[in-house]
Design an enzyme around this catalytic site. Sequence first.
Site, PDB file in Angstrom:
ATOM      1  N   ARG A  74     -38.680  36.184-106.323  1.00 24.33           N
ATOM      2  CA  ARG A  74     -38.348  37.421-105.598  1.00 24.33           C
ATOM      3  C   ARG A  74     -37.936  38.541-106.551  1.00 24.33           C
ATOM      4  NH1 ARG A  74     -35.048  35.346-100.218  1.00 24.33           N
ATOM      5  NH2 ARG A  74     -36.900  34.938 -98.943  1.00 24.33           N
ATOM      6  N   GLY A 127     -40.817  28.922 -97.202  1.00 25.42           N
ATOM      7  CA  GLY A 127     -40.283  28.232 -98.382  1.00 25.42           C
ATOM      8  C   GLY A 127     -40.990  26.928 -98.722  1.00 25.42           C
ATOM      9  N   GLY A 151     -38.150  33.532 -93.061  1.00 31.34           N
ATOM     10  CA  GLY A 151     -37.924  33.905 -91.662  1.00 31.34           C
ATOM     11  C   GLY A 151     -38.756  35.100 -91.213  1.00 31.34           C
ATOM     12  N   LYS A 161     -40.819  20.573 -86.739  1.00 29.23           N
ATOM     13  CA  LYS A 161     -40.539  20.649 -85.311  1.00 29.23           C
ATOM     14  C   LYS A 161     -41.396  21.632 -84.546  1.00 29.23           C
ATOM     15  CE  LYS A 161     -35.719  19.276 -85.457  1.00 29.23           C
ATOM     16  NZ  LYS A 161     -34.355  19.773 -85.341  1.00 29.23           N
TER      17      LYS A 161
HETATM   18  C1  3PG Z   1     -34.038  34.889 -96.680  1.00 27.94           C
HETATM   19  O1  3PG Z   1     -33.873  34.303 -97.752  1.00 27.94           O
HETATM   20  O2  3PG Z   1     -34.551  34.365 -95.687  1.00 27.94           O
HETATM   21  C2  3PG Z   1     -33.689  36.348 -96.638  1.00 27.94           C
HETATM   22  O3  3PG Z   1     -33.090  36.744 -97.815  1.00 27.94           O
HETATM   23  C3  3PG Z   1     -32.812  36.642 -95.445  1.00 27.94           C
HETATM   24  O4  3PG Z   1     -31.632  35.913 -95.551  1.00 27.94           O
HETATM   25  P1  3PG Z   1     -30.884  35.423 -94.227  1.00 27.94           P
HETATM   26  O5  3PG Z   1     -31.763  34.367 -93.609  1.00 27.94           O
HETATM   27  O6  3PG Z   1     -29.552  34.889 -94.675  1.00 27.94           O
HETATM   28  O7  3PG Z   1     -30.760  36.615 -93.318  1.00 27.94           O
HETATM   29 MG    MG Z   2     -33.583  33.066 -93.962  1.00 25.08          MG
END
Ligand code: 3PG
Ligand code: MG
Length: 403
Positions: free
Chosen positions: A37, A356, A379, A199
Site C-alpha cells: 500500500r 487480502g 472491504g 462463508k
Molecule cells: C483496510 O485495511 O481494510 C482499510 O485500511 C480500512 O480499515 P478498516 O477496515 O479498519 O476501516
Molecule cells: Mg478492513
Amino acid sequence: MAQFRTLDQLDVAGKRVLLRLDLNVPVKDGRVTDPTRIDRSSATVQALIDRDAKVIILSHFGRPDGKRVESMSLRPIAEALGVALGGRKVGFAEDCVGPVAEKAVAALKKGEVLLLENLRFHPGEEKNDPDFAKALARLGDLYVNDAFSCAHRAHASTEGIAHLLPAAAGLLMQAELDHLTKALETPQRPVAAIVGGAKVSTKLDLLGNLVRKVDLLVIGGGMANTFLFANGIAIGKSLAERDMAETARSVLKKARDAGCDILLPEDATVAAKLEPGIDSRTVDINAVPPDQMILDVGPRTADAIARRLEGCRTLVWNGPLGAFETEPFDEGTARLAVKVAELTRQGRLLSVAGGGDTVAALGKVGVVNALTYVSTAGGAFLEWLEGKTLPGVKALQDAAKKG
Ligand code: 3PG
Ligand code: MG
C-alpha cells in the site's frame, strides 16, 4: 460512472494539499511486513512533490477507537514512506489536528512532505464529525483522496472533508476505479467471476449482485460446500453453513433467471482434518467419505475452470478455491492463478483480483504482477462487488458536480 476531478485538474503549485492515503499496512515488531500500500501510494505523493505542492498526508492505522494508542502511531510509517519515495525526508506531526498539526504545516515548504498522526486517535474521524472535518480542512487548500481501500468508510477524512475543499482523486484511486469499472461495469464479454472464501453469509450481497452482471460464476472455497450441500450432495465433515442451504438455492435460482452459469466443484481434495502434510486424496464430488472434509477443489475442477476461462474476456476474482495457507490444499488456487496469469499475458483476458487472501495467494504463486490489476483494497473491493455506493467515491463525484 459519474465523474470526479483528477490531479491534472488541480493547480497544486505552492498549495497545501491534504492527501488521504491508506497507510494501514501490516506491521510486526515495528517493521512493515508488506509495503504494497505504501509503494502504490507513492506515485501520487511524488506527482505532488514534482508539482511543487506542500504535501500533508492523512491516514488511519489500525482501530484505536478514538483514543491515542502508542502501538498504533503512524510514526514508523513516515520512514517507510520516505524509503518508497527514494530516500526523501518525510516529516511527522504528533497530532492530525490542532496547534501541533497547524505549526508543522505552517513550516512546510514547497515540495516537502509531512505525515500527520493517526486520524483515528480522534473519535470525530470515524463519526464523520463536521467539526473534526473542519479542523482537518483548515490545514489545507486542496484535498486529494488516494485511499480507495478506505472508500467504503464514510469518515471525516474520506467523506466529510471532500465537501469542504476543492477535491480530486489521486492516481491510485483513479487506477482502482478505472480497472473495477472495466471489469464489472463496462466489461468485454463473456465476463467471469470467481468467488471463494469461507462463508456464504458474508458474501451473500456480493453473489446476488454478481449473478446479475457476469456470464459465469465460479464458486470455490468453503462457501462452495454450502452450495453442494444445498444441492443434496453429501459433504462429510466439511465446513459449511448448513442453515444457509435455502439461501444458496435462491442464489442458484437468481443465477438461472439471469442467464449466469454457475460452476461448482466436480471433484475435491479431502482429508480427515486441516493440517499441513496430512494424508489427503482426490475424490469425485459425489463420493466424499463421511469422515472426511473438502479442503480444496480437485484437478478435474481446476481443469474445468481453466477451460471455461479460455472462452472469457474478463475476470473478477475474490477468494481462494481451497484452504490455500495449508499445503497441499493450495494446489487448486495455485493452478488457477497460473492459468489466469498465462491468459492475461497472452492478452486474452483482462483480470482483476482483490481482497487480502486472494492477494496473498497470488503472492505465494508469484503472479501478482502478471494480472491486469490487483486491488489494494479488501472491504472496499467487496463492497464494490456488492454493487454498493462507496461514500469516499461518491463524495468526490459530488464535489466535482458542485464545480
Ligand atoms: C483496510 O485495511 O481494510 C482499510 O485500511 C480500512 O480499515 P478498516 O477496515 O479498519 O476501516
Ligand atoms: Mg478492513
